[in-house]
Write a protein that holds these residues in place. Structure first.
Motif, PDB file in Angstrom:
ATOM      1  N   MET A 183      -1.578   6.284  -1.930  1.00 52.95           N
ATOM      2  CA  MET A 183      -1.056   7.627  -1.758  1.00 52.95           C
ATOM      3  C   MET A 183       0.230   7.625  -0.923  1.00 52.95           C
ATOM      4  SD  MET A 183      -2.967  10.988  -0.223  1.00 52.95           S
ATOM      5  CE  MET A 183      -4.532  10.258  -0.711  1.00 52.95           C
ATOM      6  N   LEU A 184       0.248   6.802   0.113  1.00 51.17           N
ATOM      7  CA  LEU A 184       1.460   6.679   0.919  1.00 51.17           C
ATOM      8  C   LEU A 184       2.605   6.128   0.085  1.00 51.17           C
ATOM      9  CD1 LEU A 184       3.012   6.767   3.559  1.00 51.17           C
ATOM     10  CD2 LEU A 184       1.988   4.559   4.177  1.00 51.17           C
ATOM     11  N   CYS A 185       2.307   5.175  -0.778  1.00 44.33           N
ATOM     12  CA  CYS A 185       3.326   4.620  -1.667  1.00 44.33           C
ATOM     13  C   CYS A 185       3.909   5.710  -2.565  1.00 44.33           C
ATOM     14  CB  CYS A 185       2.724   3.497  -2.502  1.00 44.33           C
ATOM     15  SG  CYS A 185       3.876   2.681  -3.616  1.00 44.33           S
ATOM     16  N   HIS A 186       3.051   6.540  -3.141  1.00 41.93           N
ATOM     17  CA  HIS A 186       3.505   7.647  -3.975  1.00 41.93           C
ATOM     18  C   HIS A 186       4.405   8.595  -3.191  1.00 41.93           C
ATOM     19  CE1 HIS A 186       2.011   7.910  -8.079  1.00 41.93           C
ATOM     20  NE2 HIS A 186       0.935   7.230  -7.715  1.00 41.93           N
ATOM     21  N   GLN A 187       3.958   9.003  -2.024  1.00 38.46           N
ATOM     22  CA  GLN A 187       4.728   9.957  -1.233  1.00 38.46           C
ATOM     23  C   GLN A 187       6.083   9.386  -0.841  1.00 38.46           C
ATOM     24  OE1 GLN A 187       4.235  12.996  -0.635  1.00 38.46           O
ATOM     25  NE2 GLN A 187       2.057  13.420  -0.868  1.00 38.46           N
ATOM     26  N   ALA A 188       6.112   8.123  -0.441  1.00 40.65           N
ATOM     27  CA  ALA A 188       7.358   7.513  -0.004  1.00 40.65           C
ATOM     28  C   ALA A 188       8.363   7.391  -1.147  1.00 40.65           C
ATOM     29  CB  ALA A 188       7.086   6.142   0.615  1.00 40.65           C
ATOM     30  N   THR A 189       7.886   6.989  -2.325  1.00 42.47           N
ATOM     31  CA  THR A 189       8.804   6.847  -3.457  1.00 42.47           C
ATOM     32  C   THR A 189       9.337   8.196  -3.917  1.00 42.47           C
ATOM     33  OG1 THR A 189       6.866   6.792  -4.914  1.00 42.47           O
ATOM     34  CG2 THR A 189       7.845   4.680  -4.311  1.00 42.47           C
ATOM     35  N   ARG A 190       8.507   9.223  -3.840  1.00 44.24           N
ATOM     36  CA  ARG A 190       8.971  10.558  -4.201  1.00 44.24           C
ATOM     37  C   ARG A 190      10.056  11.046  -3.252  1.00 44.24           C
ATOM     38  NH1 ARG A 190       4.516  14.712  -4.208  1.00 44.24           N
ATOM     39  NH2 ARG A 190       6.173  16.022  -5.048  1.00 44.24           N
ATOM     40  N   GLN A 191      10.037  10.563  -2.011  1.00 40.59           N
ATOM     41  CA  GLN A 191      11.026  10.988  -1.025  1.00 40.59           C
ATOM     42  C   GLN A 191      12.237  10.046  -0.978  1.00 40.59           C
ATOM     43  OE1 GLN A 191       9.539  12.104   2.823  1.00 40.59           O
ATOM     44  NE2 GLN A 191       7.602  12.853   1.997  1.00 40.59           N
ATOM     45  N   GLY A 192      12.287   9.093  -1.879  1.00 37.73           N
ATOM     46  CA  GLY A 192      13.484   8.269  -2.003  1.00 37.73           C
ATOM     47  C   GLY A 192      13.449   6.918  -1.346  1.00 37.73           C
ATOM     48  N   PHE A 193      12.323   6.512  -0.800  1.00 35.44           N
ATOM     49  CA  PHE A 193      12.207   5.180  -0.210  1.00 35.44           C
ATOM     50  C   PHE A 193      12.009   4.137  -1.317  1.00 35.44           C
ATOM     51  CE2 PHE A 193      10.913   8.020   3.151  1.00 35.44           C
ATOM     52  CZ  PHE A 193      11.282   7.409   4.327  1.00 35.44           C
ATOM     53  N   TYR A 194      12.529   2.940  -1.085  1.00 32.09           N
ATOM     54  CA  TYR A 194      12.109   1.787  -1.872  1.00 32.09           C
ATOM     55  C   TYR A 194      10.881   1.216  -1.167  1.00 32.09           C
ATOM     56  CZ  TYR A 194      16.371   1.728  -4.665  1.00 32.09           C
ATOM     57  OH  TYR A 194      17.366   2.068  -5.530  1.00 32.09           O
ATOM     58  N   VAL A 195       9.794   1.072  -1.894  1.00 31.35           N
ATOM     59  CA  VAL A 195       8.532   0.663  -1.280  1.00 31.35           C
ATOM     60  C   VAL A 195       8.166  -0.737  -1.735  1.00 31.35           C
ATOM     61  CG1 VAL A 195       6.085   1.195  -1.040  1.00 31.35           C
ATOM     62  CG2 VAL A 195       7.755   3.056  -1.152  1.00 31.35           C
ATOM     63  N   VAL A 196       7.808  -1.580  -0.775  1.00 28.54           N
ATOM     64  CA  VAL A 196       7.362  -2.933  -1.071  1.00 28.54           C
ATOM     65  C   VAL A 196       6.105  -3.200  -0.266  1.00 28.54           C
ATOM     66  CG1 VAL A 196       8.910  -3.878   0.707  1.00 28.54           C
ATOM     67  CG2 VAL A 196       7.974  -5.386  -1.039  1.00 28.54           C
ATOM     68  N   MET A 197       5.118  -3.818  -0.898  1.00 22.24           N
ATOM     69  CA  MET A 197       3.838  -4.085  -0.254  1.00 22.24           C
ATOM     70  C   MET A 197       3.707  -5.581   0.029  1.00 22.24           C
ATOM     71  SD  MET A 197       0.149  -2.544  -1.410  1.00 22.24           S
ATOM     72  CE  MET A 197       0.956  -0.958  -1.685  1.00 22.24           C
ATOM     73  N   PHE A 198       3.385  -5.907   1.268  1.00 22.39           N
ATOM     74  CA  PHE A 198       3.225  -7.292   1.697  1.00 22.39           C
ATOM     75  C   PHE A 198       1.820  -7.774   1.362  1.00 22.39           C
ATOM     76  CE2 PHE A 198       1.852 -10.265   5.067  1.00 22.39           C
ATOM     77  CZ  PHE A 198       2.764 -11.292   4.838  1.00 22.39           C
ATOM     78  N   ARG A 199       1.738  -8.918   0.693  1.00 27.32           N
ATOM     79  CA  ARG A 199       0.451  -9.514   0.314  1.00 27.32           C
ATOM     80  C   ARG A 199       0.286 -10.859   1.009  1.00 27.32           C
ATOM     81  NH1 ARG A 199      -2.285  -5.340  -2.006  1.00 27.32           N
ATOM     82  NH2 ARG A 199      -1.212  -4.504  -3.843  1.00 27.32           N
ATOM     83  N   GLY A 254       4.922 -24.433   2.835  1.00 31.75           N
ATOM     84  CA  GLY A 254       4.466 -24.653   1.482  1.00 31.75           C
ATOM     85  C   GLY A 254       3.515 -23.600   0.961  1.00 31.75           C
ATOM     86  N   GLY A 255       3.114 -22.645   1.813  1.00 31.82           N
ATOM     87  CA  GLY A 255       2.270 -21.550   1.373  1.00 31.82           C
ATOM     88  C   GLY A 255       3.073 -20.504   0.609  1.00 31.82           C
ATOM     89  N   ILE A 256       2.381 -19.532   0.051  1.00 33.82           N
ATOM     90  CA  ILE A 256       3.022 -18.483  -0.749  1.00 33.82           C
ATOM     91  C   ILE A 256       2.464 -17.130  -0.342  1.00 33.82           C
ATOM     92  CG2 ILE A 256       3.218 -17.490  -3.076  1.00 33.82           C
ATOM     93  CD1 ILE A 256       3.304 -20.256  -4.213  1.00 33.82           C
ATOM     94  N   VAL A 257       3.363 -16.155  -0.153  1.00 32.97           N
ATOM     95  CA  VAL A 257       2.967 -14.756  -0.013  1.00 32.97           C
ATOM     96  C   VAL A 257       3.632 -13.979  -1.136  1.00 32.97           C
ATOM     97  CG1 VAL A 257       2.649 -14.877   2.479  1.00 32.97           C
ATOM     98  CG2 VAL A 257       4.883 -14.228   1.560  1.00 32.97           C
ATOM     99  N   ALA A 258       3.115 -12.801  -1.422  1.00 30.79           N
ATOM    100  CA  ALA A 258       3.655 -11.978  -2.497  1.00 30.79           C
ATOM    101  C   ALA A 258       4.222 -10.687  -1.931  1.00 30.79           C
ATOM    102  CB  ALA A 258       2.582 -11.673  -3.534  1.00 30.79           C
ATOM    103  N   LEU A 259       5.260 -10.191  -2.571  1.00 29.71           N
ATOM    104  CA  LEU A 259       5.862  -8.903  -2.254  1.00 29.71           C
ATOM    105  C   LEU A 259       5.829  -8.061  -3.520  1.00 29.71           C
ATOM    106  CD1 LEU A 259       8.930 -10.089  -0.136  1.00 29.71           C
ATOM    107  CD2 LEU A 259       6.814  -9.071   0.725  1.00 29.71           C
ATOM    108  N   ASP A 260       5.074  -6.975  -3.489  1.00 31.88           N
ATOM    109  CA  ASP A 260       4.940  -6.086  -4.647  1.00 31.88           C
ATOM    110  C   ASP A 260       5.851  -4.878  -4.470  1.00 31.88           C
ATOM    111  OD1 ASP A 260       3.101  -7.758  -5.749  1.00 31.88           O
ATOM    112  OD2 ASP A 260       1.347  -6.582  -5.162  1.00 31.88           O
ATOM    113  N   TRP A 261       6.832  -4.744  -5.369  1.00 27.29           N
ATOM    114  CA  TRP A 261       7.781  -3.638  -5.322  1.00 27.29           C
ATOM    115  C   TRP A 261       7.307  -2.530  -6.248  1.00 27.29           C
ATOM    116  CZ3 TRP A 261      12.099  -3.914  -2.105  1.00 27.29           C
ATOM    117  CH2 TRP A 261      12.365  -5.171  -1.554  1.00 27.29           C
TER     118      TRP A 261
END
Length: 500
Positions: free
Chosen positions: A136-152, A76-83
């Protein structure tokens, strides 16, 4: 750069400490960043300056655009995924969507990633905040073609807290459900994960508990907390201890009315060390005094006895999903029996790169690192530097942000650990692709990692089990018929038998 199997190396260059397997040798051949330290010198390379800059200061904090998925968990808990979906242009209010992945893939920048973009799962510090280092890692990864998602994690970064329950340091249950969800959304994409600092607690725990059943292909941990109990018990410089405590107390204070029936909130908020705070939240030995002093005004309060599901804010119908974590730990030692990040290290079935610095001011001394784990377990690789701070690793003569010709902000490659991690993921994916093709060509030849496959076949279709206590202290046993000579040769076939 060479592979080191001992701890007496004094070279100023980064040292890769691991078992000399085929993958380790391939990484040395393919990852040019491993032999290109160029880390910033003093004063910019001061460990405290790098650490504070990476955790608190940065120009990227408000330049990324995310779209959020809320994931309802079994209890019943909730986590978030930020794309990550876009970036703000040149300090204006306009946002630019990332649509250049196909062009980047056509240029061959991603190698074997060109068919389907991989997904990079970012796991922040245990208090859930997004640091400039992670941005900064998110920026670098997206520039190199990764889909980036952050676990909350639940209750952090604006994620609603629907249960009076916080995530224990090494509890991977929420992350496991998030990984399953991401895989179900993108079944054809390679899934990779990287943690920052204390976020390694749930990542390493997840890899150990899931074993070969994980959907991850590879993982990395930047400045990881490898020994959780030691980290909590080691004195930390006041400025970092105060910052970490402030973040944790801020979360607890926000939901104080919900937690007052479960824990002694006032006592937790008055704690002066991370150890006392963690123990007050999750150990029944620290809650006995509070429970015995509570007035018995209702049947609900009287149900808050040691061992009850209500004590953790969990309904009895959902307790089976939490296992032993439906109950508060009896004491501090039993808490770490079930939460030590490397307790199931011998079950990990994907390559894990750990990047550490000897001058890290937040982690325990480098002399306490579990080097035998990296020397004996082929899945663990340790990249050690002499300087870099905590999640720092700034390169000499680079700025974090530069202005592009079109007026848009672009991120320059200014962080050595980011370059290493992204290059490592590409090399691992290419290596595993080659291994798969070799196996197909040979008709499924036996390989060095058949020990893992054989072990998991014997437990196929078995329900997930809670592991035993810490096992990383003993060397990984060799498979029957596998000599130490063959292990040194690195004749590995990195295959996994998926058990779920």
């Amino acid at each position: 750069m060479n592979i080191f199997t001992g701890s007496d190396q004094t070279s100023v260059e980064p040292r890769l400490i691991c078992k000399p397997t085929a993958l380790a040798k391939y990484l040395l051949q393919q990852c040019s960043s491993l032999a290109r330290p160029r880390l910033a010198s003093w004063p910019r390379g001061d460990p405290h300056l790098q650490t504070l800059s990476s955790l608190l200061c940065g120009q990227l904090r408000h330049t990324l655009e995310f779209t959020r998925d809320h994931l309802l968990l079994r209890d019943g808990g909730i986590v978030a995924l930020d794309w990550a979906v876009g970036t703000r242009q040149g300090g204006t209010s306009k946002w630019k969507r990332w649509e250049g992945r196909k062009e980047q893939q056509s240029e061959g920048k991603l190698g074997c990633f060109s068919s389907t973009p991989p997904i990079l799962l970012l796991i922040p510090q245990s208090w859930g905040g997004t640091t400039p280092h992670l941005q900064m890692l998110c920026h670098q990864a997206t520039r190199q073609g990764f889909y980036v998602v952050m676990f909350r994690p639940r209750g952090t970064a604006g994620c609603p807290l629907t249960k009076a329950r916080l995530t224990e340091f090494g509890d991977p249950a929420d992350l496991e459900q998030a990984v399953q969800y991401i895989h179900s959304r993108h079944p054809s994409s390679m899934l990779l994960a990287v943690s920052e600092g204390s976020g390694s607690g749930i990542l390493l725990s997840y890899l150990g508990e899931c074993g070969s059943s994980t959907y991850l292909t590879a993982a990395a941990a930047i400045s990881p907390v490898l020994l959780g109990q030691l980290w909590f018990e080691t004195a930390m410089p006041p400025i970092y201890r105060s910052g970490a405590l402030f973040q944790r107390k801020l979360l607890l204070d926000r939901y104080s009315s919900s937690f007052k029936a479960v824990i002694d909130v006032d006592r937790a908020l008055s704690c002066s060390t991370l150890k006392d705070f963690e123990e007050t939240l999750f150990c029944s030995s620290a809650q006995i005094q509070q429970r015995t002093s509570m007035p018995r005004v209702s049947s609900l309060n009287s149900a808050l006895r040691p061992g009850s599901h209500a004590q953790q804010g969990v309904a009895a119908s959902a307790a089976w999903t939490l296992g032993e974590r439906a109950y508060a730990a009896k004491n501090w030692d039993s808490y770490w029996d079930r939460n030590e990040p490397l307790r199931d290290a011998d079950e990990v079935a994907v390559p894990v790169l750990c990047i550490c610095s000897r001058d890290d001011p937040i982690l325990p001394p480098a002399s306490t690192l579990p080097l035998p784990l990296f020397q004996n377990n082929p899945y663990f690789l340790l990249l050690m530097t002499d300087k870099g701070g905590h999640c720092g690793f700034t390169l000499e003569g680079h700025d974090k942000v530069k202005e592009g010709s079109s007026g848009n902000e672009e991120v320059e490659e200014s962080n050595w650990s980011h370059a290493v991690v992204l290059e490592y993921f590409r090399a691992v994916a290419d290596f595993l692709g080659r291994e798969a093709r070799d196996v197909a060509h040979c008709g499924g030849a036996q390989g060095e990692f058949s020990q893992s496959e054989h072990k998991n076949r014997s437990s196929n279709r078995a329900p997930p089990r809670r592991r035993r206590t810490n096992t990383m202290k003993r060397p990984r046993p060799q498979a029957p018929g596998q000599s130490s000579g063959n292990a040194e040769e690195g004749n590995f076939m990195w295959r996994r038998s998926y058990t779920r």
